[in-house]
Write an enzyme that holds these catalytic residues in place. Structure first.
Site, PDB file in Angstrom:
ATOM      1  N   GLU A 195      47.247 112.658  17.294  1.00  0.00           N
ATOM      2  CA  GLU A 195      48.184 112.175  16.282  1.00  0.00           C
ATOM      3  C   GLU A 195      49.248 111.282  16.931  1.00  0.00           C
ATOM      4  O   GLU A 195      49.424 111.312  18.154  1.00  0.00           O
ATOM      5  CB  GLU A 195      48.856 113.374  15.603  1.00  0.00           C
ATOM      6  CG  GLU A 195      47.891 114.310  14.871  1.00  0.00           C
ATOM      7  CD  GLU A 195      47.457 113.767  13.517  1.00  0.00           C
ATOM      8  OE1 GLU A 195      47.424 112.535  13.313  1.00  0.00           O
ATOM      9  OE2 GLU A 195      47.135 114.595  12.647  1.00  0.00           O
ATOM     10  N   ASP A 202      36.337 116.435  18.518  1.00  0.00           N
ATOM     11  CA  ASP A 202      37.357 117.405  18.126  1.00  0.00           C
ATOM     12  C   ASP A 202      36.773 118.498  17.241  1.00  0.00           C
ATOM     13  O   ASP A 202      35.622 118.404  16.791  1.00  0.00           O
ATOM     14  CB  ASP A 202      38.520 116.696  17.408  1.00  0.00           C
ATOM     15  CG  ASP A 202      38.050 115.738  16.310  1.00  0.00           C
ATOM     16  OD1 ASP A 202      36.854 115.726  15.995  1.00  0.00           O
ATOM     17  OD2 ASP A 202      38.896 115.009  15.766  1.00  0.00           O
ATOM     18  N   ASN A 229      47.029 107.048   9.911  1.00  0.00           N
ATOM     19  CA  ASN A 229      48.202 106.902  10.786  1.00  0.00           C
ATOM     20  C   ASN A 229      47.821 106.435  12.190  1.00  0.00           C
ATOM     21  O   ASN A 229      48.635 106.504  13.106  1.00  0.00           O
ATOM     22  CB  ASN A 229      48.978 108.232  10.849  1.00  0.00           C
ATOM     23  CG  ASN A 229      48.124 109.366  11.418  1.00  0.00           C
ATOM     24  OD1 ASN A 229      47.014 109.140  11.880  1.00  0.00           O
ATOM     25  ND2 ASN A 229      48.644 110.576  11.373  1.00  0.00           N
ATOM     26  N   HIS A 279      45.434 107.756  14.111  1.00  0.00           N
ATOM     27  CA  HIS A 279      44.939 108.764  15.056  1.00  0.00           C
ATOM     28  C   HIS A 279      43.469 108.546  15.383  1.00  0.00           C
ATOM     29  O   HIS A 279      42.698 108.024  14.577  1.00  0.00           O
ATOM     30  CB  HIS A 279      45.233 110.197  14.589  1.00  0.00           C
ATOM     31  CG  HIS A 279      44.379 110.739  13.482  1.00  0.00           C
ATOM     32  ND1 HIS A 279      44.906 111.287  12.342  1.00  0.00           N
ATOM     33  CD2 HIS A 279      43.040 110.856  13.345  1.00  0.00           C
ATOM     34  CE1 HIS A 279      43.929 111.721  11.557  1.00  0.00           C
ATOM     35  NE2 HIS A 279      42.780 111.459  12.150  1.00  0.00           N
TER      36      HIS A 279
HETATM   37  N1  LIG Z   1      39.497 114.111  13.260  1.00  0.00           N
HETATM   38  C1  LIG Z   1      38.944 113.221  12.307  1.00  0.00           C
HETATM   39  C2  LIG Z   1      38.934 111.822  12.882  1.00  0.00           C
HETATM   40  O1  LIG Z   1      38.030 111.790  13.983  1.00  0.00           O
HETATM   41  C3  LIG Z   1      38.532 110.817  11.810  1.00  0.00           C
HETATM   42  O2  LIG Z   1      38.450 109.535  12.369  1.00  0.00           O
HETATM   43  C4  LIG Z   1      39.535 110.849  10.695  1.00  0.00           C
HETATM   44  C5  LIG Z   1      39.268 109.827   9.607  1.00  0.00           C
HETATM   45  O3  LIG Z   1      38.330 110.313   8.706  1.00  0.00           O
HETATM   46  P1  LIG Z   1      37.602 109.469   7.590  1.00  0.00           P
HETATM   47  O4  LIG Z   1      36.504 108.721   8.280  1.00  0.00           O
HETATM   48  O5  LIG Z   1      37.081 110.496   6.639  1.00  0.00           O
HETATM   49  O6  LIG Z   1      38.617 108.582   6.996  1.00  0.00           O
HETATM   50  O7  LIG Z   1      39.491 112.153  10.127  1.00  0.00           O
HETATM   51  C6  LIG Z   1      39.687 113.271  10.972  1.00  0.00           C
HETATM   52  O8  LIG Z   1      41.047 113.481  11.095  1.00  0.00           O
END
Ligand SMILES: N[C@@H]1[C@@H](O)[C@H](O)[C@@H](COP(=O)(O)O)O[C@@H]1O
Length: 263
Positions: A143, A67, A136, A138
């Site tokens: 989402e 993404d 959440n 995702h």
């Molecule tokens: N788009 C990314 C996700 O791919 C990732 O898994 C998520 C969790 O991030 P973290 O690993 O910092 O908790 O954050 C973002 O929203």
């Protein structure tokens, strides 16, 4: 779904890195699906160390990131392209022209999403997809309420996600509310999926992913449909799972089997 429960974040990173090491040793021209966020950083550090030790090379590898923020170009320090360069690509022998991140500055984002799908297909599909998870549930920026059959497209971020990710942006700095993300259907087509989660803040999302119903309310629960999904978590992220002892027992048996089969 394989659930691996380990002591801490360092063990999670090492276990995940070993899966990538084996993949790259077996298939040096692998197509890797990569992820951003804070969780994969330690795994990327392990991969850098392993490639410096010549355990494998990135020279033949093609990558597709999950993404990108819509509205940030790759030079922006909060863009996921910038993150990937900083955290991995600048430190290994990868051919950067073979690294793809959805274009956050696309003039026509809809066309860019279709092109991204076509490029994944043209590369032969993703061999192994790395994932983190949002609080959440995702994955990528899919989402809750995302179609479980979705493809790469523009998605609006939830207020929770915008909040969670605001820690990376300076006060008053423009923070995008839109993204381009691979779809859940796209992710499910990867030959193997490896999801990492650490810390108590991910415990509810992991319980919903592994033991909850298959539901668009928890996008990661779609991994229940995947034939080769590995969920690697630390004790804190595992703390809300009802069947922890069973998952640990399975892993002990799997290790024995793998040893016997010389895998
Ligand atoms: N788009 C990314 C996700 O791919 C990732 O898994 C998520 C969790 O991030 P973290 O690993 O910092 O908790 O954050 C973002 O929203």
């Amino acid at each position: 779904m394989k659930v691996i429960i380990l002591k801490d974040a360092a063990a999670v990173a090492a276990y995940g890195a070993n899966i990538f090491k084996k993949q790259l040793q077996k298939k040096p021209d692998s197509v890797l699906g990569l992820a951003t966020g804070s969780t994969p950083v330690a795994l990327y550090k392990e991969l850098i160390k392993l490639s410096e030790a010549k355990e494998f090379s990135f020279a033949g590898v093609t990558t597709f990131n999950l993404d990108e923020y819509l509205g940030l170009d790759g030079e922006h320090p909060q863009s996921y392209r910038y993150f990937m360069n900083e955290q991995l690509f600048n430190h290994v022998d990868i051919d950067k022209s073979k690294t793809q991140v959805p274009p956050g500055n696309a003039q026509d984002p809809v066309a860019a999403c279709n092109d991204y799908e076509a490029d994944i297909d043209a590369a032969g599909g993703i061999d192994i997809q790395l994932l983190g998870i949002g609080r959440n549930g995702h994955i990528g920026f899919n989402e809750p309420s995302s179609s479980l059959a979705s493809r790469t497209r523009v998605k609006t971020l939830t207020l929770d996600t915008i909040n969670d990710n605001s820690r990376f942006f300076a006060d008053g700095e423009y923070q995008p509310h839109l993204s381009i993300t691979m779809g859940i259907g796209t992710i499910l087509e990867s030959k193997k999926v490896v999801l990492l989660a650490t810390g108590a803040s991910k415990a509810d999302a992991i319980a919903a992913t592994v033991e909850g119903p298959l539901t668009a309310a928890c996008p990661a629960s779609a991994l229940q449909l995947h034939q080769d999904a590995v969920i690697i978590i630390d004790e804190e992220a595992a703390s809300r799972l009802a069947d922890q002892a069973f998952y640990k027992h399975i892993e002990v048996e799997n290790q024995k089997l793998e040893e016997r089969l010389g895998l």
